[in-house]
Enzyme design. Structure first.
Site, PDB file in Angstrom:
ATOM      1  N   THR A 129       0.405  -1.340   0.653  1.00  0.00           N
ATOM      2  CA  THR A 129      -0.446  -0.656  -0.209  1.00  0.00           C
ATOM      3  C   THR A 129       0.359   1.271   0.152  1.00  0.00           C
ATOM      4  OG1 THR A 129      -1.209   1.171   1.874  1.00  0.00           O
ATOM      5  CG2 THR A 129      -0.380  -0.126   2.256  1.00  0.00           C
ATOM      6  N   ASP A 130      -0.232   2.332  -0.824  1.00  0.00           N
ATOM      7  CA  ASP A 130       0.912   3.889  -0.427  1.00  0.00           C
ATOM      8  C   ASP A 130       0.933   4.329   0.678  1.00  0.00           C
ATOM      9  OD1 ASP A 130      -1.761   4.024   0.214  1.00  0.00           O
ATOM     10  OD2 ASP A 130      -1.868   5.982  -1.444  1.00  0.00           O
ATOM     11  N   GLU A 131       0.540   3.580   1.770  1.00  0.00           N
ATOM     12  CA  GLU A 131       0.513   4.109   3.583  1.00  0.00           C
ATOM     13  C   GLU A 131       1.370   3.756   4.221  1.00  0.00           C
ATOM     14  OE1 GLU A 131      -3.361   3.889   5.780  1.00  0.00           O
ATOM     15  OE2 GLU A 131      -4.056   3.629   3.799  1.00  0.00           O
ATOM     16  N   TYR A 153      -1.373  -0.279  11.022  1.00  0.00           N
ATOM     17  CA  TYR A 153      -1.928  -1.261   9.762  1.00  0.00           C
ATOM     18  C   TYR A 153      -0.443  -1.361   8.962  1.00  0.00           C
ATOM     19  CZ  TYR A 153      -3.202  -1.652   4.917  1.00  0.00           C
ATOM     20  OH  TYR A 153      -3.635  -1.797   3.157  1.00  0.00           O
ATOM     21  N   LYS A 157       2.452  -3.137   7.527  1.00  0.00           N
ATOM     22  CA  LYS A 157       2.438  -3.502   5.844  1.00  0.00           C
ATOM     23  C   LYS A 157       3.710  -2.955   5.807  1.00  0.00           C
ATOM     24  CE  LYS A 157      -0.046  -4.142   3.201  1.00  0.00           C
ATOM     25  NZ  LYS A 157      -0.914  -5.967   2.823  1.00  0.00           N
TER      26      LYS A 157
HETATM   27  P1  NAD Z   1     -10.340  -7.081   2.607  1.00  0.00           P
HETATM   28  O1  NAD Z   1     -10.055  -6.263   3.833  1.00  0.00           O
HETATM   29  O2  NAD Z   1     -11.472  -6.327   1.831  1.00  0.00           O
HETATM   30  O3  NAD Z   1      -9.579  -7.964   2.684  1.00  0.00           O
HETATM   31  C1  NAD Z   1      -8.636  -9.500   2.996  1.00  0.00           C
HETATM   32  C2  NAD Z   1      -8.716 -11.017   3.029  1.00  0.00           C
HETATM   33  O4  NAD Z   1      -7.747 -11.473   3.360  1.00  0.00           O
HETATM   34  C3  NAD Z   1     -10.551 -11.217   3.200  1.00  0.00           C
HETATM   35  O5  NAD Z   1     -10.324 -12.574   2.705  1.00  0.00           O
HETATM   36  C4  NAD Z   1      -9.489 -12.136   4.960  1.00  0.00           C
HETATM   37  O6  NAD Z   1     -10.423 -12.628   4.698  1.00  0.00           O
HETATM   38  C5  NAD Z   1      -7.699 -12.178   4.828  1.00  0.00           C
HETATM   39  N1  NAD Z   1      -6.822 -12.566   5.172  1.00  0.00           N
HETATM   40  C6  NAD Z   1      -7.280 -11.777   7.062  1.00  0.00           C
HETATM   41  N2  NAD Z   1      -6.292 -12.653   7.258  1.00  0.00           N
HETATM   42  C7  NAD Z   1      -5.498 -13.754   6.690  1.00  0.00           C
HETATM   43  C8  NAD Z   1      -5.271 -14.223   7.517  1.00  0.00           C
HETATM   44  N3  NAD Z   1      -3.881 -14.377   8.511  1.00  0.00           N
HETATM   45  N4  NAD Z   1      -4.895 -15.519   6.433  1.00  0.00           N
HETATM   46  C9  NAD Z   1      -5.354 -15.906   5.111  1.00  0.00           C
HETATM   47  N5  NAD Z   1      -6.474 -14.795   4.828  1.00  0.00           N
HETATM   48  C10 NAD Z   1      -6.766 -13.560   5.490  1.00  0.00           C
HETATM   49  O7  NAD Z   1      -8.636  -6.335   1.876  1.00  0.00           O
HETATM   50  P2  NAD Z   1      -8.556  -5.940   0.218  1.00  0.00           P
HETATM   51  O8  NAD Z   1      -9.335  -4.368   0.304  1.00  0.00           O
HETATM   52  O9  NAD Z   1      -9.225  -7.180  -0.879  1.00  0.00           O
HETATM   53  O10 NAD Z   1      -7.159  -5.216   0.408  1.00  0.00           O
HETATM   54  C11 NAD Z   1      -5.693  -6.739   0.036  1.00  0.00           C
HETATM   55  C12 NAD Z   1      -4.569  -6.147   0.093  1.00  0.00           C
HETATM   56  O11 NAD Z   1      -4.689  -5.137  -0.826  1.00  0.00           O
HETATM   57  C13 NAD Z   1      -3.787  -6.244   1.761  1.00  0.00           C
HETATM   58  O12 NAD Z   1      -2.953  -6.604   1.962  1.00  0.00           O
HETATM   59  C14 NAD Z   1      -3.855  -4.400   1.891  1.00  0.00           C
HETATM   60  O13 NAD Z   1      -3.175  -3.818   2.009  1.00  0.00           O
HETATM   61  C15 NAD Z   1      -3.791  -3.689   0.033  1.00  0.00           C
HETATM   62  N6  NAD Z   1      -4.258  -2.984  -0.084  1.00  0.00           N
HETATM   63  C16 NAD Z   1      -5.614  -2.347  -0.313  1.00  0.00           C
HETATM   64  C17 NAD Z   1      -5.838  -1.268  -0.723  1.00  0.00           C
HETATM   65  C18 NAD Z   1      -7.526  -0.686  -0.709  1.00  0.00           C
HETATM   66  O14 NAD Z   1      -7.568   0.113  -1.015  1.00  0.00           O
HETATM   67  N7  NAD Z   1      -8.662  -1.894  -0.393  1.00  0.00           N
HETATM   68  C19 NAD Z   1      -5.026  -0.134  -1.670  1.00  0.00           C
HETATM   69  C20 NAD Z   1      -3.656  -0.904  -1.189  1.00  0.00           C
HETATM   70  C21 NAD Z   1      -2.967  -2.097  -0.993  1.00  0.00           C
HETATM   71  P1  TYD Z   2     -10.798   4.281   4.507  1.00  0.00           P
HETATM   72  O1  TYD Z   2     -11.238   3.943   3.227  1.00  0.00           O
HETATM   73  O2  TYD Z   2     -10.294   4.263   5.882  1.00  0.00           O
HETATM   74  O3  TYD Z   2      -9.051   4.330   3.644  1.00  0.00           O
HETATM   75  P2  TYD Z   2      -7.202   4.334   4.274  1.00  0.00           P
HETATM   76  O4  TYD Z   2      -7.497   4.553   5.491  1.00  0.00           O
HETATM   77  O5  TYD Z   2      -6.795   3.517   4.415  1.00  0.00           O
HETATM   78  O6  TYD Z   2      -7.283   5.741   3.178  1.00  0.00           O
HETATM   79  O7  TYD Z   2     -10.761   6.445   4.618  1.00  0.00           O
HETATM   80  C1  TYD Z   2     -10.260   7.044   3.072  1.00  0.00           C
HETATM   81  C2  TYD Z   2     -10.129   8.485   3.875  1.00  0.00           C
HETATM   82  O8  TYD Z   2     -11.668   8.782   4.339  1.00  0.00           O
HETATM   83  C3  TYD Z   2      -9.350   8.680   5.324  1.00  0.00           C
HETATM   84  O9  TYD Z   2      -8.990   9.958   4.431  1.00  0.00           O
HETATM   85  C4  TYD Z   2     -10.684   8.512   6.064  1.00  0.00           C
HETATM   86  C5  TYD Z   2     -11.748   9.503   5.659  1.00  0.00           C
HETATM   87  N1  TYD Z   2     -12.640   8.520   6.484  1.00  0.00           N
HETATM   88  C6  TYD Z   2     -14.094   9.234   7.244  1.00  0.00           C
HETATM   89  O10 TYD Z   2     -13.021  10.642   6.667  1.00  0.00           O
HETATM   90  N2  TYD Z   2     -14.537   8.885   7.928  1.00  0.00           N
HETATM   91  C7  TYD Z   2     -15.049   7.454   7.830  1.00  0.00           C
HETATM   92  O11 TYD Z   2     -16.120   6.690   8.119  1.00  0.00           O
HETATM   93  C8  TYD Z   2     -13.694   6.670   7.303  1.00  0.00           C
HETATM   94  C9  TYD Z   2     -14.235   5.053   7.037  1.00  0.00           C
HETATM   95  C10 TYD Z   2     -13.228   7.866   6.708  1.00  0.00           C
END
Ligand code: NAD
Ligand code: TYD
Length: 348
Positions: A129-131, A153, A157
């Site tokens: 992630t960019d975070e 988090y 990562k």
């Molecule tokens: P999500 O929370 O929707 O899904 C996570 C999945 O991982 C779920 O199916 C969960 O059951 C599984 N999981 C969790 N712990 C586990 C374990 N110990 N063993 C096996 N499976 C497990 O997440 P997402 O939003 O689809 O993100 C997927 C990946 O992409 C993550 O690594 C996240 O850090 C990365 N990512 C997400 C975003 C975003 O905006 N959502 C952005 C950049 C990177």
């Molecule tokens: P989020 O979807 O939790 O992603 P991330 O924290 O990984 O960027 O949040 C996106 C942005 O929205 C972040 O700046 C936090 C803000 N946010 C709110 O303002 N209200 C909310 O209820 C949530 C969940 C997020």
């Protein structure tokens, strides 16, 4: 390719599974713990496909990982080529409340997968992630920017990314990392900003905005990020990191106002609430390196957001069980107010 896809029952992993199985003819075995965020339903459209299998298990369990690597036990089946790791605890607010599960899955789990990849000589892709870079007020992060994670988090990562790179350096692992910006689209668990606001808007619930809402995120459609991970899997060099950011940046308050307009909710339902502790102000990624491998994001935020609102409006059976289950308890803890349980109001 035959891929062990960890975390494939979650939001992004389920899109990656769909694209790789149906468009690239890969063979996919999903290993997923099915936490609150993981659902078999996210993969229902792939069940029964001859090149698809699901294994219920945890990435931090060497036994589960070995079991997945020997599945499905069909005679004549080729061995695995790659592990792609999407499995993670992913929500910043939950990591602020309690970090234990983030360390267990994101760090210890990644380590178990790395040991398996080294032992079986498999290609490895870590989804990140960019975070990990922290906040940037101006300009964009490149892959050479220093790691400065703000939340537990992001720290978990960043630690996992460093573990991957150390295994490439020390053990000769063919591992690459793909760091995405904020994803949005169908099947995202409603704890995240966009689906949370859409579902609250459809229910006439208040729309919670942290602080002044001027924090900026670099939105990427989930299908664009899934395809970036696929290109890194195919073309990425060992020990290299690839950023994949979306084509558009948007302040949170503007995202919420656009959803209000798309759902015909009342603008009065927007509620500024206490800011997230340690809240990153802005994320922005330079994606030149993955573009050089041939990747382009295809979905602009305006269209992608409208399509996402339409998807949630049309897929009540996907989110209704979530909104009445674990998510309701989480929401009430996090926001200190009840979720309305009445039927969603109909909007065109
Ligand atoms: P999500 O929370 O929707 O899904 C996570 C999945 O991982 C779920 O199916 C969960 O059951 C599984 N999981 C969790 N712990 C586990 C374990 N110990 N063993 C096996 N499976 C497990 O997440 P997402 O939003 O689809 O993100 C997927 C990946 O992409 C993550 O690594 C996240 O850090 C990365 N990512 C997400 C975003 C975003 O905006 N959502 C952005 C950049 C990177
Ligand atoms: P989020 O979807 O939790 O992603 P991330 O924290 O990984 O960027 O949040 C996106 C942005 O929205 C972040 O700046 C936090 C803000 N946010 C709110 O303002 N209200 C909310 O209820 C949530 C969940 C997020």
């Amino acid at each position: 390719m035959k891929i062990l896809l960890c975390g494939g029952a979650g939001f992004i992993g389920s899109h990656f599974a769909t694209i790789r199985l149906l468009q690239h003819n890969d063979s996919i075995v999903v290993l997923d713990k099915l936490t609150y965020a993981g659902r078999r339903q996210n993969l229902a459209h792939l069940e029964g496909h001859p090149s698809f299998a699901f294994v219920h298990g945890a990435i931090e369990s060497p036994k589960d990982v070995q079991r997945a690597l020997s599945a499905p036990a069909r005679a004549g089946e080729p061995p695995f080529d790659a592990i792609v790791n999407f499995a993670a605890e992913t929500h910043v607010d939950r990591s602020i409340a309690a970090a234990h599960d983030f360390i267990q899955t994101n760090l210890l789990g990644t380590n178990v997968l790395l040991e398996a990849a080294i032992q079986h000589r498999l290609r490895y892709v870590q989804v990140s992630t960019d975070e990990v870079y922290g906040s940037i007020e101006e300009g964009t992060f490149t892959e050479l920017s220093p790691l400065a994670p703000s939340s537990p988090y992001a720290a978990s990562k960043a630690g996992a990314d460093l573990l991957v790179l150390s295994c490439c350096h020390t053990h000769g692992l063919h591992g690459s990392i793909c760091r995405g910006s904020n994803n949005y689209g169908p099947r995202q668990y409603p704890e995240k900003l966009i689906p949370l606001i859409i579902l609250n808007a459809l229910h006439n619930d208040p729309l919670p905005v942290y602080g002044d809402g001027r924090q900026v995120r670099n939105w990427i459609h989930v299908t664009d990020f899934a395809s970036a991970v696929g290109i890194v899997l195919e073309e990425g060099a060992p020990g290299e990191v690839y950023n994949a950011g979306g084509p558009d940046e948007c302040a949170n308050i503007d995202v919420v106002e656009r959803i209000v307009a798309l759902t015909s909710a009342s603008p009065d339902s927007i509620e500024h609430i206490a800011d997230r502790p340690g809240h990153d102000r802005r994320y922005s990624l330079s994606s030149e390196k993955v573009r050089a491998l041939g990747w382009r994001p295809r979905v602009r935020f305006n269209q992608g957001l409208a399509d996402t609102v339409a998807w949630y409006r049309d897929n009540v059976s996907w989110w209704e069980p979530i909104r009445s289950g674990e998510y309701r308890a989480y929401y009430e803890r996090q926001y200190d107010k009840p979720l309305r349980s009445g039927p969603a109001h109909s909007t065109q």
